[in-house]
Motif scaffolding. Sequence first.
Motif, PDB file in Angstrom:
ATOM      1  N   THR C   4       0.850  -1.199   0.000  1.00 26.64           N
ATOM      2  CA  THR C   4       0.000   0.000   0.000  1.00 26.64           C
ATOM      3  C   THR C   4       0.875   1.235   0.000  1.00 26.64           C
ATOM      4  OG1 THR C   4      -1.706  -1.141   1.225  1.00 26.64           O
ATOM      5  CG2 THR C   4      -1.734   1.265   1.302  1.00 26.64           C
ATOM      6  N   VAL C  28      -4.518   2.844  -1.812  1.00 26.45           N
ATOM      7  CA  VAL C  28      -3.954   2.763  -3.158  1.00 26.45           C
ATOM      8  C   VAL C  28      -2.686   1.931  -3.107  1.00 26.45           C
ATOM      9  CG1 VAL C  28      -3.006   4.079  -5.090  1.00 26.45           C
ATOM     10  CG2 VAL C  28      -4.887   5.028  -3.745  1.00 26.45           C
ATOM     11  N   HIS C  34      -5.303   3.769 -10.217  1.00 26.10           N
ATOM     12  CA  HIS C  34      -6.480   3.700  -9.371  1.00 26.10           C
ATOM     13  C   HIS C  34      -7.436   4.813  -9.806  1.00 26.10           C
ATOM     14  CE1 HIS C  34      -8.091   2.388  -5.306  1.00 26.10           C
ATOM     15  NE2 HIS C  34      -8.965   3.271  -5.749  1.00 26.10           N
ATOM     16  N   THR C 199       2.678   5.356  -9.696  1.00 28.37           N
ATOM     17  CA  THR C 199       1.351   4.989  -9.225  1.00 28.37           C
ATOM     18  C   THR C 199       0.438   6.150  -9.591  1.00 28.37           C
ATOM     19  OG1 THR C 199       2.391   3.899  -7.367  1.00 28.37           O
ATOM     20  CG2 THR C 199       0.023   4.314  -7.204  1.00 28.37           C
ATOM     21  N   ILE C 201      -3.455   8.053  -9.378  1.00 29.04           N
ATOM     22  CA  ILE C 201      -4.872   8.187  -9.038  1.00 29.04           C
ATOM     23  C   ILE C 201      -5.479   9.018 -10.150  1.00 29.04           C
ATOM     24  CG2 ILE C 201      -6.577   9.113  -7.435  1.00 29.04           C
ATOM     25  CD1 ILE C 201      -4.699   8.597  -5.173  1.00 29.04           C
ATOM     26  N   SER C 218     -12.376   3.250  -7.527  1.00 29.29           N
ATOM     27  CA  SER C 218     -13.130   3.588  -6.315  1.00 29.29           C
ATOM     28  C   SER C 218     -14.247   4.539  -6.705  1.00 29.29           C
ATOM     29  CB  SER C 218     -12.219   4.281  -5.290  1.00 29.29           C
ATOM     30  OG  SER C 218     -11.374   3.325  -4.697  1.00 29.29           O
ATOM     31  N   THR C 228     -14.685  -0.075  -3.676  1.00 27.61           N
ATOM     32  CA  THR C 228     -13.410  -0.130  -4.404  1.00 27.61           C
ATOM     33  C   THR C 228     -13.265  -1.540  -4.939  1.00 27.61           C
ATOM     34  OG1 THR C 228     -12.382   1.491  -2.941  1.00 27.61           O
ATOM     35  CG2 THR C 228     -10.911   0.075  -4.214  1.00 27.61           C
TER      36      THR C 228
END
Lengths: 306, 345, 257
Positions: C4, C28, C34, C199, C201, C218, C228
């Motif tokens: 995570t 995340v 994500h 990563t 979002i 999500s 999610t």
Amino acid sequence: MFYLIIEQALNGLQYGLMLFLLAAGLTLVFGIMDLINLAHGSLYMIGAFLAAAFYQAFQSFFPALLLAIIATALIGAILERVLYRRLQRMSHLSQVLATFALILIANETIKIIFGAQPLMIGMPASLSGPLELVSDELYYPAYRMLIIVVGLAVALGLHLLVNRTRIGMWMRAGASNPEMAAVMGVRIKPLFTFVFALGAALCALAGALLGPLLAVSVGMGESILIPAFEVIVIGGIGSMRGALVGSLLVGMIDTLGRLLLTVGLKLVVDSATAATLGPTLASMMVSVLMVCVLFFRPQGLFPARG
Amino acid sequence: MKSTPSHVRKPETPLLAGLPGPWTAIAVALVLAIYPLIMSSLGEEFYISVGSRVLILALAASALNLALGYGGMISLGHAAFLGAGGYGVAILAKYGVIAAWVAIPAAVGLAAFAALVIGVISLRTRGVYFIMITLAFAQLFYYLAVSLPEFGGDDGLPLSSRSAIPGLSLESDLAFYYFVLFTAGLAFVLLYRLVASRFGRALVAIRENERRMAAIGYPVFRLKLMAFVLSGGLAGLAGALLANLSLGVTPHTLTWHQSGLLMVMVIIGGSGYFWGGITGAAIFLLLEETISTQTEHWNLILGVLLLFIVLVAPNGVMSLRERIIAARRPPSPAHAKAASEENAR
Amino acid sequence: MSHTILQVENLVKRFGGLMATDHCNLEVRAGEIHALIGPNGAGKTTLLAQLCGELAPDSGRILFEGRDITRLPIHKRVGAGIVRSFQITTLLPKLTVRENLALAVQARTGHSFDFLGTVADESDLDEGAEDAARRVGLIDVMEQIVSTLSHGKQRALELGMALACKPRLLLLDEPMAGTDPEESKRMGELIHSLRDEHTLILVEHDMDAVFRLADRVSVLVAGAVIATDTPEQIRNNPQVISAYLGDDESAGPEAVQ
Ligand SMILES: Nc1ncnc2c1ncn2[C@@H]1O[C@H](COP(=O)(O)OP(=O)(O)O)[C@@H](O)[C@H]1O
Ligand SMILES: [Mg+2]
């Protein structure tokens, strides 16, 4: 001592209400038009000079007062039409500079027309005596009482105007959400002119009323501008209620604070020092109050927005 | 410069705007160095001290320009720093400290400290509130100076002699002029390095878009504060020199009128241009000098002139060059496209 | 499964009486894309603003790599590797593309308090700026003033600015907002190409893009994450369908825009 405090409190009220006359116009212009008007104090000076001129012409107080108000309101409306409307679209920096320029122009023009000597306005004979508030103990000048009464009446009138009329509704909409108000389109331009003229009229009223108490002189606008700005920042820009509370607060701090600080300081330092230090500390307290408000409650005590 | 062919002229953007070339700087320095010699050979000694005054106010205006023009911080309280520098020198002199190398740095330090305190509080506010809070602080300093008998009250503090440098007397106008030229010259070199450095670019970019700069990792508050403190310190240096020039300091230095005038100088010259403060102060003082001998209504003319500048040439004299260049050049295709897109919206 | 990287616990943000973020929880994983979806006004932008440090939450915690960053100022978060892009293009419009990107590189390499250093040697800034420009396809317009670029190119620069900061966690707020289908497709490919190094979002209204690009999705409704899961599961999640994706009639995902 007790009656001295009462008397000073009345003086504070009187000063505060006069500040309110200036601050009310300033805060509306600031809030509705998003415009910094450093020259607001100049309208106050112009109003006072016009009142003095009319007084010399007619030798009568109230007609002079009325004419000065009308003439200054006209000047305000014209200024709004030819200058402020353009400034409104410019940056804050441009507004500061242009209205600074206006101060220079106004001061110099007044000097050219009226000379550098201060003028006097005689107070109406019927009000020149004292008023007995508490028999044998507390007298208060009738003319100052008149100022307080007029100030309170104007505050009430403005309250009704802002909260009970259609124009007032537009004004509130403009202060709380300028974009929304702009969407209302056509009505907004005459509204600006009206607000400006109203602000100018209130300036003239204050200038003329204070004329018999202070000398009417070039530069009187600048000395009252700073407290007026402090008032509207403390009260919350655009808020009429804030302007009133701020004005009274500043008036009281300045007048009562002056007395109490001077008296208090005398216990610590010699009386000559206390006499100079007290008033300054009182003035500084107002600035400090404003800084604190900006720091902890940047939107002012009674925010018009949000 | 690997991927750009050198013949492609870089467009002039705010990051590069108005930085002087070395030859301009050398030419200006030379002219300033021989100026008093010319004046004394013409028998116009008076204009030597006028020259000192121009240099000092050029420094003060340039200091404000750092905060206002480069940093976008509309301070209506820079008179406070001018005053802090002046009072710093005068108070030390009152206690017998007149050595220049102590008094002037101390005065600068005092002004910079004042700027730190004012900056830490004021820079948390935005827009009109920043203008008002800087104004209020300057007003506090003014009240303080007027009220404290220690500071001479309304009359201010006289300076019985100029700051002292071992082996050199600054009492003559000529010697003092060169002292000012040397000190202000150093300050201008420092200013140049500041605005041409990475710090200076970050500052200009923050002026252009603070939110973006924060989002890519700039400590925006600290950078602005640093610029504000440097600006205040340099204004303090100007104040210290000014007190030496006029042999004293009065509360008038601290009035908001004075802050306004500094701002006017910056605007006349061109805010955000390196020469802006210098040109502005020079034009302002020369106009004042010539016009006020003709009429007593100099302020009226200044007001009208200022109004004209704000409404017609809001970027000041230094921007005229660009305007002329832009007017001569046909609009580039990219600009034309942008303009048409703008219209389409 | 990867670890995570970001953990949001019970985050709350009020605007006056409005709960823009209402006890929001989110987790995340490192290396994933994500997606964060939800109707307009659900609080997506507000949540991103709290993740990057622009807004301070009223309560709750944000952990990045296990470290509590809830009170960390923006620039320190950028230093730690969290960088956002804006839903509304936020660039330096008067500067060139090169200058914009070089500023982002300069922020990372420091020296912004280096007052006196000469800026003659710009090679490190130029290299970083050109790398980022190449990634987002702007290398040919390096010397152009940003305000003269097309909207699609400005969106690309918006992303390029974030990339120039060498982020580990990228917060993209509607990167495709206002772009035409062609530009939108290119942006999609670009985002896809980022997955190996970053990563992400991704807040996006274009459901096709979301379901194509995202590893997990999500769903944010009224300030809280209601589910999610993988894109397939989300598509069939009855709770999500009733709350957001809508039943039959008008409330398809497109209608949300
Ligand atoms: N600065 C603010 N002040 C007050 N309300 C805000 C502010 N920013 C966002 N909001 C409100 O918070 C809610 C969430 O907004 P936002 O995060 O922009 O939603 P989304 O990005 O999901 O469309 C909306 O109702 C919006 O009006
Ligand atoms: Mg959003």
